[in-house]
Design an enzyme around this catalytic site. Structure first.
Site, PDB file in Angstrom:
ATOM      1  N   TYR A  76       0.841  -1.206   0.000  1.00 29.44           N
ATOM      2  CA  TYR A  76       0.000   0.000   0.000  1.00 29.44           C
ATOM      3  C   TYR A  76       0.876   1.257   0.000  1.00 29.44           C
ATOM      4  O   TYR A  76       0.726   2.134  -0.855  1.00 29.44           O
ATOM      5  CB  TYR A  76      -0.885  -0.033   1.243  1.00 29.44           C
ATOM      6  CG  TYR A  76      -1.871   1.110   1.361  1.00 29.44           C
ATOM      7  CD1 TYR A  76      -3.002   1.168   0.548  1.00 29.44           C
ATOM      8  CD2 TYR A  76      -1.679   2.124   2.310  1.00 29.44           C
ATOM      9  CE1 TYR A  76      -3.928   2.208   0.666  1.00 29.44           C
ATOM     10  CE2 TYR A  76      -2.598   3.161   2.434  1.00 29.44           C
ATOM     11  CZ  TYR A  76      -3.716   3.205   1.622  1.00 29.44           C
ATOM     12  OH  TYR A  76      -4.625   4.228   1.742  1.00 29.44           O
ATOM     13  N   VAL A 127     -11.701   3.030  13.907  1.00 29.70           N
ATOM     14  CA  VAL A 127     -12.964   3.656  14.327  1.00 29.70           C
ATOM     15  C   VAL A 127     -14.123   2.682  14.116  1.00 29.70           C
ATOM     16  O   VAL A 127     -14.936   2.463  15.020  1.00 29.70           O
ATOM     17  CB  VAL A 127     -13.218   4.978  13.564  1.00 29.70           C
ATOM     18  CG1 VAL A 127     -14.597   5.530  13.906  1.00 29.70           C
ATOM     19  CG2 VAL A 127     -12.142   6.008  13.905  1.00 29.70           C
ATOM     20  N   ARG A 181      -3.196   8.846  16.357  1.00 30.29           N
ATOM     21  CA  ARG A 181      -3.748   9.123  15.028  1.00 30.29           C
ATOM     22  C   ARG A 181      -4.582  10.409  15.162  1.00 30.29           C
ATOM     23  O   ARG A 181      -4.980  10.789  16.261  1.00 30.29           O
ATOM     24  CB  ARG A 181      -4.663   7.991  14.536  1.00 30.29           C
ATOM     25  CG  ARG A 181      -3.981   6.655  14.263  1.00 30.29           C
ATOM     26  CD  ARG A 181      -3.016   6.706  13.091  1.00 30.29           C
ATOM     27  NE  ARG A 181      -2.495   5.372  12.759  1.00 30.29           N
ATOM     28  CZ  ARG A 181      -1.432   4.816  13.331  1.00 30.29           C
ATOM     29  NH1 ARG A 181      -0.759   5.440  14.275  1.00 30.29           N
ATOM     30  NH2 ARG A 181      -1.029   3.618  12.940  1.00 30.29           N
TER      31      ARG A 181
HETATM   32  P1  NAD Z   1     -12.601   1.809   0.540  1.00 28.80           P
HETATM   33  O1  NAD Z   1     -11.914   0.504   0.604  1.00 28.80           O
HETATM   34  O2  NAD Z   1     -13.912   1.954   1.221  1.00 28.80           O
HETATM   35  O3  NAD Z   1     -12.800   2.284  -0.969  1.00 28.80           O
HETATM   36  C1  NAD Z   1     -11.959   1.908  -2.022  1.00 28.80           C
HETATM   37  C2  NAD Z   1     -12.827   1.591  -3.227  1.00 28.80           C
HETATM   38  O4  NAD Z   1     -11.991   1.223  -4.329  1.00 28.80           O
HETATM   39  C3  NAD Z   1     -13.763   0.405  -2.990  1.00 28.80           C
HETATM   40  O5  NAD Z   1     -15.056   0.732  -3.440  1.00 28.80           O
HETATM   41  C4  NAD Z   1     -13.142  -0.710  -3.807  1.00 28.80           C
HETATM   42  O6  NAD Z   1     -14.088  -1.675  -4.238  1.00 28.80           O
HETATM   43  C5  NAD Z   1     -12.525   0.065  -4.952  1.00 28.80           C
HETATM   44  N1  NAD Z   1     -11.433  -0.639  -5.632  1.00 28.80           N
HETATM   45  C6  NAD Z   1     -10.387  -1.290  -5.082  1.00 28.80           C
HETATM   46  N2  NAD Z   1      -9.598  -1.798  -6.031  1.00 28.80           N
HETATM   47  C7  NAD Z   1     -10.142  -1.441  -7.227  1.00 28.80           C
HETATM   48  C8  NAD Z   1      -9.802  -1.678  -8.581  1.00 28.80           C
HETATM   49  N3  NAD Z   1      -8.704  -2.373  -8.910  1.00 28.80           N
HETATM   50  N4  NAD Z   1     -10.591  -1.172  -9.563  1.00 28.80           N
HETATM   51  C9  NAD Z   1     -11.720  -0.472  -9.248  1.00 28.80           C
HETATM   52  N5  NAD Z   1     -12.093  -0.227  -7.970  1.00 28.80           N
HETATM   53  C10 NAD Z   1     -11.312  -0.709  -6.979  1.00 28.80           C
HETATM   54  O7  NAD Z   1     -11.567   2.886   1.104  1.00 28.80           O
HETATM   55  P2  NAD Z   1     -11.743   4.455   1.368  1.00 28.80           P
HETATM   56  O8  NAD Z   1     -11.456   4.686   2.795  1.00 28.80           O
HETATM   57  O9  NAD Z   1     -13.004   4.941   0.801  1.00 28.80           O
HETATM   58  O10 NAD Z   1     -10.517   5.030   0.544  1.00 28.80           O
HETATM   59  C11 NAD Z   1     -10.676   5.689  -0.693  1.00 28.80           C
HETATM   60  C12 NAD Z   1      -9.331   6.216  -1.172  1.00 28.80           C
HETATM   61  O11 NAD Z   1      -8.826   7.148  -0.234  1.00 28.80           O
HETATM   62  C13 NAD Z   1      -8.274   5.112  -1.324  1.00 28.80           C
HETATM   63  O12 NAD Z   1      -7.497   5.383  -2.458  1.00 28.80           O
HETATM   64  C14 NAD Z   1      -7.449   5.268  -0.082  1.00 28.80           C
HETATM   65  O13 NAD Z   1      -6.128   4.832  -0.284  1.00 28.80           O
HETATM   66  C15 NAD Z   1      -7.526   6.752   0.175  1.00 28.80           C
HETATM   67  N6  NAD Z   1      -7.305   7.052   1.606  1.00 28.80           N
HETATM   68  C16 NAD Z   1      -8.296   6.821   2.530  1.00 28.80           C
HETATM   69  C17 NAD Z   1      -8.034   7.074   3.866  1.00 28.80           C
HETATM   70  C18 NAD Z   1      -9.068   6.860   4.938  1.00 28.80           C
HETATM   71  O14 NAD Z   1      -8.771   7.043   6.097  1.00 28.80           O
HETATM   72  N7  NAD Z   1     -10.298   6.494   4.606  1.00 28.80           N
HETATM   73  C19 NAD Z   1      -6.777   7.557   4.264  1.00 28.80           C
HETATM   74  C20 NAD Z   1      -5.804   7.755   3.294  1.00 28.80           C
HETATM   75  C21 NAD Z   1      -6.080   7.507   1.964  1.00 28.80           C
HETATM   76  N1  UDP Z   2      -6.026  -0.416  15.968  1.00 30.05           N
HETATM   77  C1  UDP Z   2      -6.388  -0.913  17.213  1.00 30.05           C
HETATM   78  N2  UDP Z   2      -7.456  -1.754  17.281  1.00 30.05           N
HETATM   79  C2  UDP Z   2      -8.188  -2.114  16.203  1.00 30.05           C
HETATM   80  C3  UDP Z   2      -7.830  -1.586  14.926  1.00 30.05           C
HETATM   81  C4  UDP Z   2      -6.726  -0.746  14.856  1.00 30.05           C
HETATM   82  O1  UDP Z   2      -5.757  -0.602  18.227  1.00 30.05           O
HETATM   83  O2  UDP Z   2      -9.168  -2.879  16.363  1.00 30.05           O
HETATM   84  C5  UDP Z   2      -4.883   0.519  15.891  1.00 30.05           C
HETATM   85  C6  UDP Z   2      -3.854   0.183  14.816  1.00 30.05           C
HETATM   86  O3  UDP Z   2      -2.902  -0.733  15.322  1.00 30.05           O
HETATM   87  C7  UDP Z   2      -3.268   1.547  14.535  1.00 30.05           C
HETATM   88  C8  UDP Z   2      -4.444   2.500  14.724  1.00 30.05           C
HETATM   89  O4  UDP Z   2      -5.393   1.788  15.512  1.00 30.05           O
HETATM   90  O5  UDP Z   2      -2.273   1.876  15.483  1.00 30.05           O
HETATM   91  C9  UDP Z   2      -5.094   2.924  13.421  1.00 30.05           C
HETATM   92  O6  UDP Z   2      -5.372   1.771  12.665  1.00 30.05           O
HETATM   93  P1  UDP Z   2      -6.128   1.796  11.279  1.00 30.05           P
HETATM   94  O7  UDP Z   2      -6.043   0.411  10.723  1.00 30.05           O
HETATM   95  O8  UDP Z   2      -7.468   2.393  11.451  1.00 30.05           O
HETATM   96  O9  UDP Z   2      -5.313   2.817  10.379  1.00 30.05           O
HETATM   97  P2  UDP Z   2      -3.760   3.035  10.051  1.00 30.05           P
HETATM   98  O10 UDP Z   2      -2.916   2.128  10.892  1.00 30.05           O
HETATM   99  O11 UDP Z   2      -3.647   2.737   8.606  1.00 30.05           O
HETATM  100  O12 UDP Z   2      -3.549   4.457  10.406  1.00 30.05           O
END
Ligand code: NAD
Ligand code: UDP
Ligand code: UDP
Length: 319
Positions: free
Chosen positions: A145, A188, A211
């Site tokens: 990732y 969350v 976070r």
């Molecule tokens: P999510 O997993 O809910 O959404 C991702 C979507 O992409 C899903 O609908 C999935 O089916 C689709 N997808 C995955 N692979 C695909 C492919 N090969 N072709 C077409 N569709 C595909 O995640 P999200 O939280 O909604 O994240 C959306 C974007 O934001 C992602 O790119 C993620 O990396 C980025 N992002 C999210 C967060 C967060 O905290 N939610 C943080 C940092 C970055």
């Molecule tokens: N985490 C946790 N319990 C859970 C899920 C996640 O303590 O049930 C912790 C995880 O180890 C990380 C933080 O919460 O330190 C945020 O995790 P998340 O997977 O939401 O996002 P990311 O690590 O990608 O920021």
């Protein structure tokens, strides 16, 4: 005539909110998703809207459509999901970026990349500014990732330099809200679902890692502002909430708000789990005139309401 906007990953958590907001603002929306983590259910309320179109497609394959703007969100975001098929995760980030950039190049339209705070890895600089190059393990379980998203950023800036594309890169920090996948393993959704079901709240490690949690409406607002900037603005720009919490504080807040008698239990910390994370949002403030408005408790109320309404579905998915 209204704009036609492509949202890849539009049936996911963030994407579904973005599609709705774009429709509300009068755009036509083409939502492209392979339903790996996203579902039709997330966009059910939009399916009857004649300005909305849903297409099942994997962005690792070329896509030939006609649109005026592209938001590239396709990629699983939760560690559990992106580690399920790590090779596909890298393909989605890298080949997906190439295909969507190729599309933007042919059409000469602006393209926004949903990058991530994970490009900073386990940061040695705190809070994180865009100028920080990061501290990322290239060969660990999170690398598919982190490095996939880093390479996608490289591609965006090379398409800018080589083809003068209008690129917009935002680095999203932990975002939460309704329509998160109940079993996607992010903190969350895990804590809220566990608390609602009266199960143990699982803190990984000692809970001292931090976070900063941004409510999804605030993020969508930043995305739309970013797309609206003039062509000279490329980013990367951090988007996130600069208020930092320990994971233990988050657990205590959720237990306090849901109040079903859940206990906190401690489980092993995943490999390469970042110890601290907080965005420096000076650029977002200066360039986008943006800062988050929704405080954690306020956003949690809406998130808890959502998962409460989904409890039947959550129980079924857990079987
Ligand atoms: P999510 O997993 O809910 O959404 C991702 C979507 O992409 C899903 O609908 C999935 O089916 C689709 N997808 C995955 N692979 C695909 C492919 N090969 N072709 C077409 N569709 C595909 O995640 P999200 O939280 O909604 O994240 C959306 C974007 O934001 C992602 O790119 C993620 O990396 C980025 N992002 C999210 C967060 C967060 O905290 N939610 C943080 C940092 C970055
Ligand atoms: N985490 C946790 N319990 C859970 C899920 C996640 O303590 O049930 C912790 C995880 O180890 C990380 C933080 O919460 O330190 C945020 O995790 P998340 O997977 O939401 O996002 P990311 O690590 O990608 O920021
Ligand atoms: N591409 C696409 N849709 C388009 C135009 C291009 O999916 O409308 C894909 C194309 O298949 C290629 C990628 O985008 O694999 C990169 O395109 P680009 O024109 O940059 O590179 P080239 O085709 O010269 O390799």
């Amino acid at each position: 005539m209204s704009k036609r906007v492509l949202v890849t990953g539009g049936a996911g958590f963030v994407g579904s909110h973005l599609c709705k907001r774009l429709l509300d603002e009068g755009s036509d929306v083409l939502c492209v998703d392979n339903f790996f983590t996203g579902t039709r259910r997330n966009v059910l309320e939009l399916l009857d809207n004649k300005h909305f179109e849903l297409m099942r497609h994997d962005v690792t394959f070329p896509l030939h459509v006609e649109v005026d703007e592209i938001y590239n969100l396709a990629c699983p975001a939760s560690p559990v999901h992106y580690q399920f098929d790590p090779v596909q995760t890298t393909k989605t980030s890298v080949m997906g970026a190439i295909n969507m950039l190729g599309l933007a190049k042919r059409l000469r339209v602006p393209i926004l990349q949903a990058s991530t705070s994970e490009v900073y890895g386990d940061p040695e600089v705190h809070p994180q500014q865009e100028a920080y190059w990061g501290h990322v393990n290239p060969i660990g379980p999170r690398s598919c990732y982190d490095e996939g998203k880093r390479c996608a950023e490289t591609l965006f800036f090379d398409y800018r330099r080589q083809h003068d594309l209008k690129i917009k890169v935002i680095r999203i920090f932990n975002t939460y809200g309704p329509k998160m996948h109940p079993n996607d393993g992010r903190v969350v959704s895990n804590f809220v679902v566990q608390a609602l079901q009266g199960r143990d709240i699982t803190i990984y490690g000692d809970g001292s890692q931090t976070r900063s949690f941004c409510y999804v409406d605030d993020l969508v607002d930043a995305m739309i502002r970013m797309m609206g900037t003039d062509d000279s603005v490329t980013g990367p720009i951090n988007t996130g909430n600069p208020v930092e919490f320990t994971i233990k504080q988050l657990a205590e807040t959720v237990v306090d708000m849901v109040n079903t008698g859940s206990r906190v239990v401690y489980q092993p910390l995943p490999v390469d789990d970042p110890k601290q994370r907080r965005p420096d949002i000076t650029k977002a403030r200066d360039i986008l005139g943006w800062e988050p408005k929704v405080q954690l408790r306020e956003g949690l109320v809406k998130t808890i309401d959502y998962f409460e309404s989904q409890l039947g579905t959550v129980a079924k998915a857990a079987e």
